[in-house]
Design a protein around this motif. Structure first.
Motif, PDB file in Angstrom:
ATOM      1  N   LEU A   1       0.813  -1.169   0.066  1.00  0.00           N
ATOM      2  CA  LEU A   1       0.153   0.160   0.283  1.00  0.00           C
ATOM      3  C   LEU A   1       0.945   1.221  -0.066  1.00  0.00           C
ATOM      4  O   LEU A   1       2.129   1.285   0.705  1.00  0.00           O
ATOM      5  CB  LEU A   1      -0.837   0.024   1.195  1.00  0.00           C
TER       6      LEU A   1
ATOM      7  N   HIS B   1       4.059 -13.885   1.161  1.00  0.00           N
ATOM      8  CA  HIS B   1       3.331 -14.129   2.473  1.00  0.00           C
ATOM      9  C   HIS B   1       2.490 -13.351   2.958  1.00  0.00           C
ATOM     10  O   HIS B   1       2.837 -11.772   2.823  1.00  0.00           O
ATOM     11  CB  HIS B   1       4.285 -14.646   3.542  1.00  0.00           C
ATOM     12  N   PRO B   2       1.182 -13.365   3.373  1.00  0.00           N
ATOM     13  CA  PRO B   2       0.122 -12.075   3.715  1.00  0.00           C
ATOM     14  C   PRO B   2       0.831 -11.264   5.071  1.00  0.00           C
ATOM     15  O   PRO B   2       0.395 -10.301   5.106  1.00  0.00           O
ATOM     16  CB  PRO B   2      -0.685 -13.035   4.272  1.00  0.00           C
ATOM     17  N   MET B   3       1.895 -11.645   5.740  1.00  0.00           N
ATOM     18  CA  MET B   3       2.553 -10.905   6.235  1.00  0.00           C
ATOM     19  C   MET B   3       3.076  -9.670   5.999  1.00  0.00           C
ATOM     20  O   MET B   3       3.530  -8.915   6.350  1.00  0.00           O
ATOM     21  CB  MET B   3       3.414 -11.534   7.591  1.00  0.00           C
TER      22      MET B   3
ATOM     23  N   ALA C   1       1.621  -8.046   3.195  1.00  0.00           N
ATOM     24  CA  ALA C   1       0.637  -7.545   2.256  1.00  0.00           C
ATOM     25  C   ALA C   1       0.799  -6.071   2.280  1.00  0.00           C
ATOM     26  O   ALA C   1       0.291  -5.384   1.380  1.00  0.00           O
ATOM     27  CB  ALA C   1      -0.802  -8.142   2.572  1.00  0.00           C
ATOM     28  N   SER C   2       0.961  -5.542   3.508  1.00  0.00           N
ATOM     29  CA  SER C   2       0.567  -4.018   3.583  1.00  0.00           C
ATOM     30  C   SER C   2       1.719  -3.265   3.002  1.00  0.00           C
ATOM     31  O   SER C   2       1.623  -2.294   2.495  1.00  0.00           O
ATOM     32  CB  SER C   2       0.351  -3.545   4.973  1.00  0.00           C
ATOM     33  N   ASP C   3       3.228  -3.784   3.227  1.00  0.00           N
ATOM     34  CA  ASP C   3       4.380  -3.015   2.947  1.00  0.00           C
ATOM     35  C   ASP C   3       5.082  -3.519   1.810  1.00  0.00           C
ATOM     36  O   ASP C   3       6.092  -2.557   1.434  1.00  0.00           O
ATOM     37  CB  ASP C   3       5.020  -2.775   4.343  1.00  0.00           C
TER      38      ASP C   3
ATOM     39  N   SER D   1      -1.126 -12.186  -2.239  1.00  0.00           N
ATOM     40  CA  SER D   1      -0.629 -12.832  -1.143  1.00  0.00           C
ATOM     41  C   SER D   1      -0.962 -14.364  -1.269  1.00  0.00           C
ATOM     42  O   SER D   1      -0.618 -15.139  -0.507  1.00  0.00           O
ATOM     43  CB  SER D   1      -1.487 -12.321   0.138  1.00  0.00           C
ATOM     44  N   THR D   2      -1.544 -14.795  -2.289  1.00  0.00           N
ATOM     45  CA  THR D   2      -1.605 -16.408  -2.566  1.00  0.00           C
ATOM     46  C   THR D   2      -1.382 -16.665  -3.910  1.00  0.00           C
ATOM     47  O   THR D   2      -1.632 -15.922  -4.672  1.00  0.00           O
ATOM     48  CB  THR D   2      -3.296 -16.635  -2.194  1.00  0.00           C
TER      49      THR D   2
ATOM     50  N   TRP E   1       1.707 -22.663   4.150  1.00  0.00           N
ATOM     51  CA  TRP E   1       0.667 -22.289   5.285  1.00  0.00           C
ATOM     52  C   TRP E   1      -0.791 -22.460   4.627  1.00  0.00           C
ATOM     53  O   TRP E   1      -1.774 -22.782   5.201  1.00  0.00           O
ATOM     54  CB  TRP E   1       0.613 -21.057   5.791  1.00  0.00           C
ATOM     55  N   ASP E   2      -0.918 -22.382   3.384  1.00  0.00           N
ATOM     56  CA  ASP E   2      -2.197 -21.917   2.424  1.00  0.00           C
ATOM     57  C   ASP E   2      -3.192 -23.484   2.382  1.00  0.00           C
ATOM     58  O   ASP E   2      -2.356 -24.517   1.786  1.00  0.00           O
ATOM     59  CB  ASP E   2      -2.036 -21.443   1.248  1.00  0.00           C
TER      60      ASP E   2
ATOM     61  N   LEU F   1       9.954 -15.695  14.248  1.00  0.00           N
ATOM     62  CA  LEU F   1      10.402 -14.827  13.257  1.00  0.00           C
ATOM     63  C   LEU F   1      11.324 -13.883  13.579  1.00  0.00           C
ATOM     64  O   LEU F   1      11.547 -13.396  14.928  1.00  0.00           O
ATOM     65  CB  LEU F   1       9.171 -14.078  12.540  1.00  0.00           C
TER      66      LEU F   1
ATOM     67  N   ALA G   1      13.303 -10.365  14.020  1.00  0.00           N
ATOM     68  CA  ALA G   1      12.768  -9.077  14.249  1.00  0.00           C
ATOM     69  C   ALA G   1      12.297  -8.463  12.883  1.00  0.00           C
ATOM     70  O   ALA G   1      11.123  -7.660  13.039  1.00  0.00           O
ATOM     71  CB  ALA G   1      13.672  -8.287  15.269  1.00  0.00           C
TER      72      ALA G   1
ATOM     73  N   LEU H   1       1.484 -30.422   8.920  1.00  0.00           N
ATOM     74  CA  LEU H   1       0.504 -29.341   8.817  1.00  0.00           C
ATOM     75  C   LEU H   1      -1.034 -30.049   8.740  1.00  0.00           C
ATOM     76  O   LEU H   1      -2.105 -29.595   9.321  1.00  0.00           O
ATOM     77  CB  LEU H   1       0.723 -28.207   8.003  1.00  0.00           C
TER      78      LEU H   1
ATOM     79  N   ARG I   1      -4.214 -30.268  11.238  1.00  0.00           N
ATOM     80  CA  ARG I   1      -5.500 -29.626  10.736  1.00  0.00           C
ATOM     81  C   ARG I   1      -6.611 -30.571  10.922  1.00  0.00           C
ATOM     82  O   ARG I   1      -7.887 -30.386  11.358  1.00  0.00           O
ATOM     83  CB  ARG I   1      -5.493 -28.977   9.462  1.00  0.00           C
TER      84      ARG I   1
ATOM     85  N   HIS J   1      -4.001 -15.012  11.550  1.00  0.00           N
ATOM     86  CA  HIS J   1      -3.130 -14.909  10.565  1.00  0.00           C
ATOM     87  C   HIS J   1      -2.196 -15.987  10.101  1.00  0.00           C
ATOM     88  O   HIS J   1      -1.614 -16.454  11.010  1.00  0.00           O
ATOM     89  CB  HIS J   1      -2.421 -13.294  11.048  1.00  0.00           C
TER      90      HIS J   1
ATOM     91  N   ALA K   1       0.895 -19.535  11.763  1.00  0.00           N
ATOM     92  CA  ALA K   1       0.311 -20.907  11.369  1.00  0.00           C
ATOM     93  C   ALA K   1       1.343 -22.089  11.875  1.00  0.00           C
ATOM     94  O   ALA K   1       0.621 -23.241  12.275  1.00  0.00           O
ATOM     95  CB  ALA K   1       0.367 -21.298   9.766  1.00  0.00           C
TER      96      ALA K   1
ATOM     97  N   TRP L   1      -7.890  -9.623   6.866  1.00  0.00           N
ATOM     98  CA  TRP L   1      -8.013  -8.534   6.060  1.00  0.00           C
ATOM     99  C   TRP L   1      -7.096  -8.604   4.753  1.00  0.00           C
ATOM    100  O   TRP L   1      -7.715  -7.924   3.726  1.00  0.00           O
ATOM    101  CB  TRP L   1      -7.355  -7.146   6.774  1.00  0.00           C
ATOM    102  N   TRP L   2      -6.201  -9.365   4.724  1.00  0.00           N
ATOM    103  CA  TRP L   2      -5.277  -9.296   3.657  1.00  0.00           C
ATOM    104  C   TRP L   2      -5.640 -10.272   2.490  1.00  0.00           C
ATOM    105  O   TRP L   2      -5.340 -10.587   1.520  1.00  0.00           O
ATOM    106  CB  TRP L   2      -3.953  -9.921   4.132  1.00  0.00           C
TER     107      TRP L   2
ATOM    108  N   TRP M   1      -4.033  -3.286  11.391  1.00  0.00           N
ATOM    109  CA  TRP M   1      -2.742  -3.739  11.157  1.00  0.00           C
ATOM    110  C   TRP M   1      -1.812  -2.507  10.921  1.00  0.00           C
ATOM    111  O   TRP M   1      -2.321  -1.742  10.101  1.00  0.00           O
ATOM    112  CB  TRP M   1      -3.075  -4.752  10.023  1.00  0.00           C
TER     113      TRP M   1
ATOM    114  N   ALA N   1       8.424  -6.814  17.140  1.00  0.00           N
ATOM    115  CA  ALA N   1       9.579  -7.784  17.303  1.00  0.00           C
ATOM    116  C   ALA N   1       8.991  -9.215  17.582  1.00  0.00           C
ATOM    117  O   ALA N   1       9.198 -10.175  17.110  1.00  0.00           O
ATOM    118  CB  ALA N   1      10.565  -7.641  18.203  1.00  0.00           C
TER     119      ALA N   1
END
Lengths: 289, 289
Positions: free
Chosen positions: A114, A152-154, A156-158, A163-164, A191-192, A220, A222, B121, B125, B152, B156, B190-191, B216, B222
Motif C-alpha cells: 500500500l 506471505h500475507p504478513m 501484504a501491507s508494505d 498474497s496467495t 501455510w495455505d 520470526l 525481528a 500441517l 488440521r 493470520h 500458522a 484483512w489481507w 494492522w 518484534a
C-alpha cells in the motif's frame, strides 16, 4: 564434495554480500549448475560485463530478481516504475541468452504494498493487474516470462498485495502463459490450505515459471523479511508441494533464495555448501518421479 | 465523555494488566456496554465470584477467551486439552448467564500450532476437526457456540493451523451453526483476497459467532503476537468487511481485542477511551444499514 542436485540454483540473495564475480565463482566451484541474479549486483558491473561474466562462469541463469512495485496510482512515480520494469525485462533477456544452455528468461515480480497513507488494498491490486497488462507486450517481444510472486500475507501491507498463489494465477489468467506466470515459493505459501490445488492449477494452466524453496521457522526474525532458512531447518514439509510441482511437469531448475542476516554473515562458500546440503536432504528426494 | 458505540465490547486482552475487577469497572465507567473475558483473570477470582462480579457490573458478556490448542496426537496431552476445553465451555455458559441481557455464550477457539519437531500441517488440521467433533456435544448441551478463529498465516506454525476464514468455515460445516461458528477478526483476515466472499458465506451459513476489530500496521512488533493496534491507527479499511458483516445480519456486539505492549503499559482507562474513540471513527460509520 558432497553430491549437488543437478537442478539446484543458488539465488544470489542467499549470498547477498558477495559481489557478482564472487557469487558466480562460489556457485560454480561448489558444483552448483545454475544461479538466479539480482539487479543491483548486475548493474554494479554493467549489464554487458555481467552477461560476459555469466557466460564465462558456465552457469545456467534461472531468474532475474526483481522488478514490480507498481501499486501506485497514475503519475510520475508509476511511469518511472513501469519504465524500470521494462529495463529489467531487457536485462533478463540478455542474461538468459548469456547463460549456459537450459537458461530461462524469467523476471520475478513483487507487486508492492500500500502507498503511504492508503488503505485501498482492492485498488492497489487492480493497479497491479493494470501494470502487468502494460508490461506484457514488452515482455512478449523480449521473450521474457513475468513471474508474479505471491508473498506471505504478513507482507501484504508494505511489500506485496498479492498474497496467495490462487490470486497470482487469477491475475496471470488474462495473459498467455509464456508471458505471465507465477513464482511458487514454499516460504510464502506453505501455510495455505489451498496450496496443493493451487499448484495443480498452476501446472495445468502452464504458469509455473519458477519453483523456489526455503524454510519457515519461528520465532520470526525481528525484521520479518529476514526469516528465511535453509531447507530442512524449519517446519515446512517439502514433500507435498514439491511432488505437486513435479507432477505438473515442471522440470527446470529450482532456486534456493534465503534472506537471513546470520547466513549472510557467513562465508558465501559455506552458505552455498549448506544450501546444497539442505536441498539434497529436504527437496531432492521428491524430485524423482 | 464522548459518545460510545452501543455495540462496542472491550475484550479484556486489550487491558491485559487489569485484574477482573478493574477491567469490569473501567469498561462500565467508560460507558462501554459489553466485555469479553479471558479465562486466567476469571479463574484468578474463581468462576462463581467472577460471575457475580460480572452481574454486578451490568455489562453484557460477549465471548470467553480462549480455548482450543488441540493439534497434538492422541495421548495424555490431547486428553488434558480436551478436558480443559470442556471446562472452558462450562465457564462460558456460566458467564453468559451472569451477564446483562443480550449476553452471548461464545467460546473462542484457537487451534494450536505444529507440535515440536512436527512438519505435519495437514495432520494437525485434521486433529483440529476431530477435536471439535469431540467437543461439539458438550457445547451443544451447555448452549455454548464454539467460535473457530482463523489466525493470520504468520502464526500458522506455532499458534494456529487454521489460517483463513474459508478454512474455518469448512471445519464448521460439519456441525450445526449454533454449536460451531467462526470468529471474524479483521487483523487476521484483512489481507485475504477472498475475505469478502468468505464473510458473505459465513453469514449465509449462520456462522458469524463474533466480529472482532483491530488494526494492522508495519513494521510488525518484534514479537509479532503484539502487533495489534487501535482501529484507525493502521492500514485496514474497516468499511468493506464491516459492511459485509452487517449485511450478513450480524447485529450483536463487536469486540476490540488488542495485544500491544505499549497499549498495555498505559492506564486501562486511557486504553478503553482510546479504543472507544477509534471504534467510533473507524467502525461505527459502517454499522448503520
Amino acid at each position: 564434495m558432497d553430491a549437488v542436485d543437478p537442478r539446484l540454483s543458488i539465488n544470489q540473495a542467499t549470498i547477498k554480500h558477495a559481489d557478482l564475480a564472487t557469487a558466480l565463482r562460489v556457485t560454480a566451484e561448489a558444483g552448483v549448475p545454475a544461479i538466479g541474479l539480482w539487479r543491483e549486483p548486475v548493474q554494479a558491473v554493467g549489464l554487458a560485463t555481467a552477461a560476459q561474466m555469466l557466460t564465462d562462469s558456465g552457469l545456467r541463469f534461472t531468474t532475474h530478481c526483481r522488478a514490480g512495485f507498481f501499486t501506485m496510482p497514475e503519475g510520475a512515480a508509476r511511469r518511472a516504475s513501469l519504465d524500470d520494469n521494462r529495463v529489467a525485462i531487457d536485462e533478463a533477456a540478455v542474461l538468459a541468452a548469456a547463460g549456459a544452455p537450459g537458461s530461462t528468461a524469467i523476471l520475478v515480480l513483487v507487486a508492492g504494498g500500500l502507498m503511504d497513507g492508503s488503505r485501498d488494498l482492492i485498488g492497489a491490486r487492480e493497479r497491479v493487474r493494470d501494470a502487468i497488462g502494460e508490461l506484457a507486450p514488452h515482455a512478449r517481444a523480449a521473450g521474457v516470462t513475468l513471474a508474479i510472486e505471491p508473498l506471505h500475507p504478513m507482507y501484504a501491507s508494505d511489500r506485496c498485495v498479492v498474497s496467495t498463489l490462487g490470486q497470482a494465477l487469477d491475475i496471470a489468467a488474462d495473459f498467455a502463459p509464456e508471458v505471465v506466470g507465477v513464482t511458487v515459493d514454499t516460504f510464502h505459501i506453505w501455510w495455505d490450505p489451498d496450496v496443493l490445488p493451487a499448484i495443480e492449477r498452476a501446472g495445468r494452466e502452464g504458469r509455473i515459471a519458477t519453483y523456489q524453496v526455503c524454510d519457515w521457522k519461528t520465532p520470526l526474525a525481528a525484521d520479518v523479511l529476514l526469516s528465511r532458512h535453509y531447507p530442512g531447518d524449519g517446519v515446512i514439509d517439502f514433500g507435498p508441494m514439491t511432488t505437486a510441482v513435479v507432477a505438473s511437469g515442471y522440470d527446470r531448475d529450482i532456486e534456493v533464495e534465503i534472506f537471513n542476516e546470520e547466513i549472510w554473515a557467513t562465508d558465501p562458500r559455506d552458505a552455498v555448501r549448506r544450501t546444497a546440503a539442505g536441498f539434497a536432504s529436504a527437496v531432492s528426494p521428491y524430485l524423482t518421479p
